[in-house]
Design an enzyme around this catalytic site. Structure first.
Site, PDB file in Angstrom:
ATOM      1  N   HIS A  17       0.842  -1.204   0.000  1.00 45.77           N
ATOM      2  CA  HIS A  17       0.000   0.000   0.000  1.00 45.77           C
ATOM      3  C   HIS A  17       0.875   1.252   0.000  1.00 45.77           C
ATOM      4  CE1 HIS A  17      -3.143  -2.653   2.203  1.00 45.77           C
ATOM      5  NE2 HIS A  17      -3.527  -2.522   0.950  1.00 45.77           N
ATOM      6  N   LYS A  41     -16.219  -7.741   3.542  1.00 46.37           N
ATOM      7  CA  LYS A  41     -15.147  -8.204   4.440  1.00 46.37           C
ATOM      8  C   LYS A  41     -15.470  -7.898   5.900  1.00 46.37           C
ATOM      9  CE  LYS A  41     -11.410  -7.306   1.097  1.00 46.37           C
ATOM     10  NZ  LYS A  41     -10.282  -6.400   0.772  1.00 46.37           N
ATOM     11  N   ARG A  90      -2.307  -6.046  -8.069  1.00 49.72           N
ATOM     12  CA  ARG A  90      -1.191  -7.006  -7.973  1.00 49.72           C
ATOM     13  C   ARG A  90      -1.225  -8.057  -9.065  1.00 49.72           C
ATOM     14  NH1 ARG A  90      -2.764  -8.139  -1.991  1.00 49.72           N
ATOM     15  NH2 ARG A  90      -4.661  -7.898  -3.177  1.00 49.72           N
ATOM     16  N   SER A 127      -2.816  -7.596   2.895  1.00 57.74           N
ATOM     17  CA  SER A 127      -3.283  -7.520   4.282  1.00 57.74           C
ATOM     18  C   SER A 127      -3.625  -8.919   4.786  1.00 57.74           C
ATOM     19  CB  SER A 127      -4.516  -6.615   4.382  1.00 57.74           C
ATOM     20  OG  SER A 127      -4.200  -5.318   3.961  1.00 57.74           O
TER      21      SER A 127
HETATM   22  O1  PNS Z   1      -9.212  -2.653   0.046  1.00 59.16           O
HETATM   23  P1  PNS Z   1     -10.547  -3.021  -0.543  1.00 59.16           P
HETATM   24  O2  PNS Z   1     -11.281  -3.987   0.365  1.00 59.16           O
HETATM   25  O3  PNS Z   1     -10.418  -3.515  -1.962  1.00 59.16           O
HETATM   26  O4  PNS Z   1     -11.398  -1.655  -0.601  1.00 59.16           O
HETATM   27  C1  PNS Z   1     -12.730  -1.688  -1.093  1.00 59.16           C
HETATM   28  C2  PNS Z   1     -13.394  -0.313  -0.876  1.00 59.16           C
HETATM   29  C3  PNS Z   1     -13.446   0.051   0.599  1.00 59.16           C
HETATM   30  C4  PNS Z   1     -12.608   0.736  -1.650  1.00 59.16           C
HETATM   31  C5  PNS Z   1     -14.831  -0.424  -1.482  1.00 59.16           C
HETATM   32  O5  PNS Z   1     -15.546  -1.437  -0.825  1.00 59.16           O
HETATM   33  C6  PNS Z   1     -15.598   0.905  -1.389  1.00 59.16           C
HETATM   34  O6  PNS Z   1     -15.390   1.770  -2.225  1.00 59.16           O
HETATM   35  N1  PNS Z   1     -16.461   1.020  -0.354  1.00 59.16           N
HETATM   36  C7  PNS Z   1     -17.263   2.223  -0.157  1.00 59.16           C
HETATM   37  C8  PNS Z   1     -18.703   2.042  -0.706  1.00 59.16           C
HETATM   38  C9  PNS Z   1     -18.717   2.218  -2.218  1.00 59.16           C
HETATM   39  O7  PNS Z   1     -18.520   3.318  -2.716  1.00 59.16           O
HETATM   40  N2  PNS Z   1     -18.902   1.095  -2.956  1.00 59.16           N
HETATM   41  C10 PNS Z   1     -18.776   1.081  -4.412  1.00 59.16           C
HETATM   42  C11 PNS Z   1     -20.015   1.491  -5.154  1.00 59.16           C
HETATM   43  S1  PNS Z   1     -21.409   0.479  -4.858  1.00 59.16           S
END
Ligand code: PNS
Length: 159
Positions: A17, A41, A90, A127
Site C-alpha cells: 500500500h 469483508k 497485484r 493484508s
Molecule cells: O481494500 P478493498 O477492500 O479492496 O477496498 C474496497 C473499498 C473500501 C474501496 C470499497 O468497498 C468501497 O469503495 N467502499 C465504499 C462504498 C462504495 O462506494 N462502494 C462502491 C459502489 S457500490
C-alpha cells in the site's frame, strides 16, 4: 490542484500500500488515503487502529492525509474535490475486481480511476498475508512499515 483518493480496507496497511501511496503522491498535489468499509469483508482491526497504522506508515509523505470514511466513495471524492481514485493492482485477479469498481464509480459520478501496477517485489504482500502471519505468530517485518509493527502486534487481539 490535483487531488486523488486512495480508498481501501487497509486491514492492515502494508508496504505494498505504501508503495502505491508514495507513487501517487508524486502524480498528485494532494492524496487522501481513505480507510473505508468493504461490506464483503469482516474487519480485523478497528477503523481507528487502521488509521493509526496508515498514519505512521505515511508520516514522511507531506502531501498525504489519512482519513476514515463511510458511505459511497464517489460522495467522498466529491466532498474532497478529488479528480481521481487511485488503486494498486497485484495481478489479473485484482484487475477484474478493480475494473468493475472503476466502471461503477465512473457510472455514478464520472470520476476516473487510475490503476497502478504493484512492483513485482512487493506484489506478494497483502493484508490477508499479514493477518495470516500474525495468526501463526510469524514475523511481519518486511510486510509492513517498521514503525507499524508494534502497533499491529499489540492491537491484533482476537475479536
Ligand atoms: O481494500 P478493498 O477492500 O479492496 O477496498 C474496497 C473499498 C473500501 C474501496 C470499497 O468497498 C468501497 O469503495 N467502499 C465504499 C462504498 C462504495 O462506494 N462502494 C462502491 C459502489 S457500490
Amino acid at each position: 490542484m490535483k487531488t486523488c483518493v486512495i480508498p481501501g480496507s487497509f486491514d492492515p496497511f502494508t508496504l505494498g500500500h505504501l508503495d502505491v501511496v508514495e507513487r501517487a503522491s508524486k502524480l498528485f498535489d494532494k492524496v487522501y488515503v481513505a480507510i473505508m468499509v468493504n461490506s464483503d469483508k469482516n474487519g480485523t482491526f478497528s477503523l481507528a487502529v487502521r488509521k493509526k497504522i496508515a498514519e505512521v506508515s505515511c508520516s514522511e509523505l507531506d502531501n498525504v492525509t489519512v482519513i476514515t470514511a463511510d458511505g459511497l466513495l464517489v460522495d467522498l471524492c466529491g466532498a474532497l474535490g478529488a479528480s481521481a481514485i487511485v488503486k494498486g493492482i497485484r495481478g489479473v485477479s485484482d484487475f477484474g475486481y478493480e475494473e468493475g469498481m472503476a466502471n461503477i464509480n465512473r457510472r455514478l459520478s464520472g470520476i476516473e480511476t487510475v490503476l497502478l501496477a504493484a512492483r513485482p517485489e512487493l506484489s506478494f504482500i497483502s493484508s490477508t498475508f499479514v493477518r495470516e502471519l500474525l495468526k501463526y505468530g510469524r514475523p511481519i517485518e518486511g510486510a509492513v512499515h517498521v514503525n507499524a509493527v508494534q502497533i499491529i502486534k499489540s492491537e491484533c487481539l482476537p475479536r
